[in-house]
Structure formats: C-alpha cells, structure tokens
Design an enzyme around this catalytic site. Structure first.
Site, PDB file in Angstrom:
ATOM      1  N   LYS A 173       1.036  -1.172  -0.265  1.00  0.00           N
ATOM      2  CA  LYS A 173      -0.265  -0.176  -0.226  1.00  0.00           C
ATOM      3  C   LYS A 173       0.714   1.599   0.084  1.00  0.00           C
ATOM      4  O   LYS A 173       1.574   1.044   1.321  1.00  0.00           O
ATOM      5  CB  LYS A 173      -1.408  -0.210   0.900  1.00  0.00           C
ATOM      6  CG  LYS A 173      -2.093   0.762   1.400  1.00  0.00           C
ATOM      7  CD  LYS A 173      -2.506   1.748   2.306  1.00  0.00           C
ATOM      8  CE  LYS A 173      -2.187   2.617   2.758  1.00  0.00           C
ATOM      9  NZ  LYS A 173      -2.119   4.061   2.639  1.00  0.00           N
ATOM     10  N   GLU A 248      10.232   1.648   9.772  1.00  0.00           N
ATOM     11  CA  GLU A 248      11.451   2.593   9.521  1.00  0.00           C
ATOM     12  C   GLU A 248       9.915   4.220   9.753  1.00  0.00           C
ATOM     13  O   GLU A 248       9.644   4.446   9.571  1.00  0.00           O
ATOM     14  CB  GLU A 248      11.315   2.491   8.753  1.00  0.00           C
ATOM     15  CG  GLU A 248      12.251   1.462   7.758  1.00  0.00           C
ATOM     16  CD  GLU A 248      13.425   1.566   8.777  1.00  0.00           C
ATOM     17  OE1 GLU A 248      14.255   2.593   9.448  1.00  0.00           O
ATOM     18  OE2 GLU A 248      14.592   0.161   8.601  1.00  0.00           O
ATOM     19  N   CYS A 282      12.939  11.597   6.147  1.00  0.00           N
ATOM     20  CA  CYS A 282      13.520  11.539   7.177  1.00  0.00           C
ATOM     21  C   CYS A 282      14.866  12.003   7.701  1.00  0.00           C
ATOM     22  O   CYS A 282      15.292  11.515   8.593  1.00  0.00           O
ATOM     23  CB  CYS A 282      12.399  10.068   7.334  1.00  0.00           C
ATOM     24  SG  CYS A 282      13.772   9.031   6.093  1.00  0.00           S
ATOM     25  N   GLU A 384       8.968  15.858  16.186  1.00  0.00           N
ATOM     26  CA  GLU A 384       9.680  16.090  14.475  1.00  0.00           C
ATOM     27  C   GLU A 384       8.217  16.511  13.583  1.00  0.00           C
ATOM     28  O   GLU A 384       7.221  16.620  13.835  1.00  0.00           O
ATOM     29  CB  GLU A 384       8.431  14.554  13.947  1.00  0.00           C
ATOM     30  CG  GLU A 384      10.015  14.927  12.648  1.00  0.00           C
ATOM     31  CD  GLU A 384       8.797  13.033  11.883  1.00  0.00           C
ATOM     32  OE1 GLU A 384       7.924  13.097  11.802  1.00  0.00           O
ATOM     33  OE2 GLU A 384       9.615  12.350  11.266  1.00  0.00           O
TER      34      GLU A 384
HETATM   35  P1  NDP Z   1       2.401   7.952   7.989  1.00  0.00           P
HETATM   36  O1  NDP Z   1       2.262   7.185   9.687  1.00  0.00           O
HETATM   37  O2  NDP Z   1       1.293   8.575   7.863  1.00  0.00           O
HETATM   38  O3  NDP Z   1       1.736   7.086   7.328  1.00  0.00           O
HETATM   39  C1  NDP Z   1       2.625   6.016   6.650  1.00  0.00           C
HETATM   40  C2  NDP Z   1       1.840   5.035   5.896  1.00  0.00           C
HETATM   41  O4  NDP Z   1       1.230   3.827   6.707  1.00  0.00           O
HETATM   42  C3  NDP Z   1       0.503   5.700   4.658  1.00  0.00           C
HETATM   43  O5  NDP Z   1       0.825   4.583   3.503  1.00  0.00           O
HETATM   44  C4  NDP Z   1      -0.682   5.934   5.312  1.00  0.00           C
HETATM   45  O6  NDP Z   1      -1.460   5.593   4.890  1.00  0.00           O
HETATM   46  C5  NDP Z   1      -0.089   4.924   6.005  1.00  0.00           C
HETATM   47  N1  NDP Z   1      -0.988   3.938   7.462  1.00  0.00           N
HETATM   48  C6  NDP Z   1      -2.008   5.200   7.493  1.00  0.00           C
HETATM   49  N2  NDP Z   1      -2.888   4.516   9.374  1.00  0.00           N
HETATM   50  C7  NDP Z   1      -2.657   3.559   9.399  1.00  0.00           C
HETATM   51  C8  NDP Z   1      -2.628   2.535   9.622  1.00  0.00           C
HETATM   52  N3  NDP Z   1      -3.964   2.677  10.787  1.00  0.00           N
HETATM   53  N4  NDP Z   1      -2.765   1.067   9.849  1.00  0.00           N
HETATM   54  C9  NDP Z   1      -1.380   1.165   8.725  1.00  0.00           C
HETATM   55  N5  NDP Z   1      -1.504   1.846   7.742  1.00  0.00           N
HETATM   56  C10 NDP Z   1      -1.428   2.627   8.355  1.00  0.00           C
HETATM   57  O7  NDP Z   1       3.204   8.907   7.468  1.00  0.00           O
HETATM   58  P2  NDP Z   1       4.188  10.065   6.703  1.00  0.00           P
HETATM   59  O8  NDP Z   1       3.431   9.296   5.345  1.00  0.00           O
HETATM   60  O9  NDP Z   1       2.832  11.055   6.998  1.00  0.00           O
HETATM   61  O10 NDP Z   1       4.829  10.126   6.264  1.00  0.00           O
HETATM   62  C11 NDP Z   1       5.732  10.606   7.242  1.00  0.00           C
HETATM   63  C12 NDP Z   1       6.565  10.616   8.279  1.00  0.00           C
HETATM   64  O11 NDP Z   1       7.334   9.079   8.048  1.00  0.00           O
HETATM   65  C13 NDP Z   1       7.718  10.915   9.292  1.00  0.00           C
HETATM   66  O12 NDP Z   1       7.135  10.910  10.174  1.00  0.00           O
HETATM   67  C14 NDP Z   1       8.727  10.420   9.203  1.00  0.00           C
HETATM   68  O13 NDP Z   1      10.131  10.501   9.770  1.00  0.00           O
HETATM   69  C15 NDP Z   1       8.543   9.198   8.410  1.00  0.00           C
HETATM   70  N6  NDP Z   1       9.568   8.321   7.638  1.00  0.00           N
HETATM   71  C16 NDP Z   1      10.070   7.482   7.771  1.00  0.00           C
HETATM   72  C17 NDP Z   1      11.407   7.136   7.466  1.00  0.00           C
HETATM   73  C18 NDP Z   1      12.585   5.765   7.776  1.00  0.00           C
HETATM   74  O14 NDP Z   1      13.075   5.773   6.728  1.00  0.00           O
HETATM   75  N7  NDP Z   1      12.844   6.273   8.613  1.00  0.00           N
HETATM   76  C19 NDP Z   1      11.272   7.282   5.516  1.00  0.00           C
HETATM   77  C20 NDP Z   1      10.918   8.022   5.395  1.00  0.00           C
HETATM   78  C21 NDP Z   1       9.442   8.994   5.926  1.00  0.00           C
HETATM   79  P3  NDP Z   1      -2.703   6.690   4.628  1.00  0.00           P
HETATM   80  O15 NDP Z   1      -1.195   7.632   3.562  1.00  0.00           O
HETATM   81  O16 NDP Z   1      -3.211   6.639   3.733  1.00  0.00           O
HETATM   82  O17 NDP Z   1      -2.630   7.466   5.243  1.00  0.00           O
END
Ligand code: NDP
Length: 480
Positions: A173, A248, A282, A384
């Site tokens: 997803k 991550e 990130c 963050e």
């Molecule tokens: P989110 O946690 O909001 O979303 C990440 C993914 O999880 C999306 O596909 C989202 O779908 C999905 N999701 C949301 N809620 C659920 C749930 N309850 N169960 C399962 N999946 C779910 O993160 P963001 O997309 O806002 O990304 C930004 C974040 O990602 C920042 O905190 C950043 O630091 C982190 N990040 C970390 C990295 C690393 O390597 N450590 C690299 C890049 C980013 P939907 O979008 O539809 O809500």
C-alpha cells in the site's frame, strides 16, 4: 480525470466499492486524479492472489526471479522522465530532484536486490567430529509493505524489491497522498512479465487498507515506513499475532558542526540536509548544533544562502524547493513555526507560507525557515516537524552537544562535521542513532544497514539485512 486502479492478481482493477479519493497536485492545490478508496475486500482479494502465487514464485530459480526484477529496473530507467514528472505532480517536489534522486534510486533498488540474491550465502557451523549445522533461509509467504508520501517510489520499491527477490509475494500500500508512481509501477510490472499475484498494490487510506493489511492473519511479515504514531498502532495490532515487523519511523536528526570543520563544504551540504525535498526527508538534519566559536559566522552564511533558495513551480529547474505535499501537512508545519515563537524562538528567515503568483497561487509552499534562541528541550526541538524548518543552537563542548543531540525520543540519523578523525570517531560512537554521516549527508551505499533506534524504529532495511528480514532461517544439524 485519470482514475488510478489497484493492481491485483496481475490486472489493473477498480476497487470493489467503486469509490475514489481526490488526489491533489500540491503545487496547484487542485485535484488532478482519483485514487481508489479500497477496503478490506480488496486486501482479501490481494491476499488470495498472493497466496496462490507463492508456491510457484518462491520456488522459481533465483536467476529467473532476478531476470524479471532486472527487467522492472530497466523499465523504470526507460521511463525516467515520465515517472519523475508524475512524482513531482503528485508530491510537489521539483522534477529535477525526482529525476536525479527518486526515480534512479527506485531502479537501483530493484537492480540491487535482483543481483544481491545471486550472491547471498547462508551459514554453516561445524562441530568438531560430531556434526555439521547449516542454515537454510526460506521466504516467509505474503509480505505486507506500507510506505509514506515523502519519497514515494523510492521507499515503496525499497521494500518491495527485497521482499520479491527473496521469494515472497507482496500486498503493498503506497500512501494515499502520493499513489501515482506506484500505479505506474504496476503497469511496468505487467510489461516486465511479473507473474500474476506476485505483487499486488492496493490503494487507499491507512486506516482502511493499511489496517486491513496489518491485521490480516495470512500476512505474517510487515515492513512499514511512516510516522512513529502509526508505527506504534501497527505494532499494537501485529505484536500479539507474532508478525515479523520492520518499522522505519520518524526522526529529529541532529547536525553537529565543530569549529574545525571544512566550513564551505559543510555550509553547502547543510543547506541540502536542511531543505532538500522541502525538508520532507526523514534523514534531514532539523536540529543544527554549532560550536560557539563559529556560531555567528555560520548563522550569517547559512541565512544568506537559505534566503537565496528559490521556491515555486516544480517543473522549473531553477527552483530549489517545490510545494509541501498537502494542505494539512503545510498547516502542521506552520503550527510548529507558531509554537517556536511562543517558546521564545526568533525567526531568522522564512517563517511563513510562500505565495507563488499565477497558476500556482493556490499551491502549498513554505519558505525555508531558520529559528534560533530555543531551549534544546522545548517541543519545537523535540517533536518531528518534517518540513523546511531548522533550529540553530550553540554548544561549548562535546559533552554538552551529545546531551542535547541525544535528548529526543528519536534516533534515526545524525551528521557530524569536523576535520579531526579522533573526534569524529568518538562523537559517532556516542550518538544514539542508527546512522551517522561524518562530513557528508545522505551518502548511501545500499549494502549498509538502514534504520533507527528508540522511537525511530525497529529493525534494519538495506543490504543483506533486508533479505534476512524477508526470510526465516532454519537450522539443519547433521550428526557425522
Ligand atoms: P504515516 O505514518 O501517516 O503513513 C505512512 C503509511 O502508513 C501511509 O501509507 C499511510 O496511509 C499508512 N497508514 C496510516 N495509518 C495506518 C494504520 N492505522 N495502519 C496501517 N497503515 C497506516 O506517515 P506519513 O505518510 O505522514 O510519512 C511521514 C512520516 O514518515 C514521517 O514521520 C517520517 O519521518 C517518516 N519516514 C521515515 C523514514 C525512515 O526511513 N525512518 C523515511 C521516510 C519517512 P495514508 O497515507 O493513507 O494515511
């Protein structure tokens, strides 16, 4: 208007509910395509397809799996321009950046894991004159891969490639905010001849599709990249089911600048590590600690260069920053800038929404923002923000800066600037962080372990670590 389709059992299909979510172009603040609003029924169809494909895919010779994944890599390279433009429209990032970083890296991810499986080895342990142990590694089954919006195709493929290469089938997803390149990838997978059901891409909301993947009893392994709060929710559901988890998560990365650094090199890289991709990486260094002796010099040079960064139309190669991914995220970033003022910070540059004239006037842009005068333990310096916002804090000695650098709940990445090798080793050793860059930033060797400590996550991606994550070891002990 283009309606994106799910990719299930080798075909592009509508979501069962036939409902869609508006997909925005953040540079213009307008809807330009539709994303499937899938639900657990689409996830179930994908799990059925992946389960049916698993026996054949997992026993396909590695050389054949490798050849198919290499074809996908080649097709990504061949479609570089189309994918980069799509990524930019979907996410708001400059096209030049997507062409230079996101899309080449997506191809490299497939290339790396397609070839890594050909060179992987397992362990043997001989017990003198008694027995020999050897370890087999089996693919697990159906893997769930959930990725965020900041580096859409780059991070999506970073999970899918090792999962598929090691013989698993996948239900994936992408973020519902940036689904377009994952959709285009599904077309390329069909063109590359990936057998049906091996990869399934289900678009939709996290709380519906993501949650259904997390809770599905026949998805025993989940690789997730995203926010720490979402990671905690996934762990809460997956842990009692004993699923294998790679998380991550977020970061609040320190960038530590000692007065004996190569100043010009440091300044140039620090502009990038602060504001690349609108600060939505990130790994960006959001807390900059500067040794007091060069604080004023750094501040003057850094602010002057930040003020020169041009923002606007992501298709114009002159612009260094594009749009923020969504209105909601822009408002979150602006609320943190407001908070920083309440906490006593002074804005040295930026600090507000940027308004771009003409066709981009409804787009979501934020000026590169530099803040000083904050306590290291205030909320602005602990939470963050994930935007083009950095704070400057002076320090007097190593002990002082390590205390501040290590003070957050996060521990993803850190950067250290010094010409002293001894100091670099010492500070790197004492940082609570999964990744430390010395005199560079975002220099990536795909063989290295990638991930964070503390609330930045569990497990490591990258290199053979990812192949181990997506396989289960089995020890066979043979008595001599
Ligand atoms: P989110 O946690 O909001 O979303 C990440 C993914 O999880 C999306 O596909 C989202 O779908 C999905 N999701 C949301 N809620 C659920 C749930 N309850 N169960 C399962 N999946 C779910 O993160 P963001 O997309 O806002 O990304 C930004 C974040 O990602 C920042 O905190 C950043 O630091 C982190 N990040 C970390 C990295 C690393 O390597 N450590 C690299 C890049 C980013 P939907 O979008 O539809 O809500």
């Amino acid at each position: 208007m283009l309606a994106i389709k799910n990719y299930i059992n080798g075909e592009l299909v509508e979501p069962i509910a036939k409902t869609y979510i508006d997909n925005y172009n953040p540079a213009k603040g307008s809807v330009y395509s539709l994303t499937p609003d899938s639900d657990e029924r689409d996830v179930q169809m994908s799990v059925n397809a992946a389960t049916a494909a698993f026996p054949s895919w997992s026993t396909t010779p590695k050389s054949e799996r490798s050849a198919i994944l290499l074809r996908i890599a080649e097709l990504i390279e061949k479609n570089l321009d189309k994918l980069a433009i799509a990524e930019s429209i979907d996410n708001g990032k400059p096209i030049w950046l997507a062409k230079m970083v996101d899309i080449p890296r997506a191809a490299s991810n497939f290339h790396f894991y397609a070839t890594a499986i050909l060179h992987d080895a397992t362990d043997t342990y001989a017990m003198e004159n008694t027995a020999i142990n050897y370890t087999l590694r089996h693919p697990i089954g159906v893997a769930g891969c959930i990725s965020p919006w900041n580096l859409p195709l780059y991070l999506f493929t970073w999970k899918i490639a090792p999962a598929l290469a090691s013989g698993n089938c996948v239900v994936a997803k992408p973020s519902e905010i940036t689904p377009m390149t994952a959709y285009l990838l599904s077309e390329l997978c069909i063109e590359a001849g990936l057998p049906k059901g091996v990869l399934n891409i289900v678009h939709g909301y996290g709380h519906k599709v993501g949650a259904a993947i997390t809770a599905h009893p026949n998805i025993p392994v989940i690789s997730f990249t995203g926010g720490t709060k979402t990671g905690a929710e996934i762990a809460r559901i997956a842990a009692p089911m004993f699923k294998k988890l790679s998380l991550e998560l977020g970061g609040k990365n320190p960038n530590i600048i000692f007065s004996d650094c190569d100043f010009d090199k440091m300044l140039k890289t620090t502009i990038n590590s602060s504001f690349s991709n609108q600060g939505e990486i990130c790994l960006c260094g959001s807390r900059i600690f500067i040794e007091r002796g060069i604080y004023e010099k750094f501040k003057t040079g850094f602010v002057a260069q930040a003020k020169q960064l041009t923002i606007g139309n992501p298709a114009d190669d002159k612009n260094r920053l594009g749009a923020i991914v969504s209105k909601q995220h822009m408002e979150k970033i602006l609320s943190y800038i407001d908070l920083s003022k309440q906490e006593g910070g002074s804005i040295l540059c930026g600090g507000k929404q940027a308004h771009i004239a003409g066709e981009f006037e409804k787009g979501w842009y934020i000026e590169p923002t530099i803040i000083e005068g904050l306590a290291y333990d205030c909320r602005t310096n602990q939470e963050e923000i994930f935007g083009p916002v950095v704070t400057l804090t002076p320090f007097d000695n190593e002990e002082d800066v390590l205390k501040m650098a290590n003070s957050t709940i996060y521990g993803l990445a850190a950067t250290v600037w010094t010409e002293s090798l001894t100091k670099a080793h010492r500070v790197a050793n004492n940082l609570h962080s999964g990744i430390v860059w010395v005199n560079c930033w975002l220099l990536r060797d795909l063989r290295t372990p990638f991930g964070g400590v503390k609330s930045s996550g569990i497990g490591r991606e990258g290199g053979f670590e990812a192949l181990r994550f997506f396989t289960e070891p089995k020890n066979v002990c043979i008595k001599l």
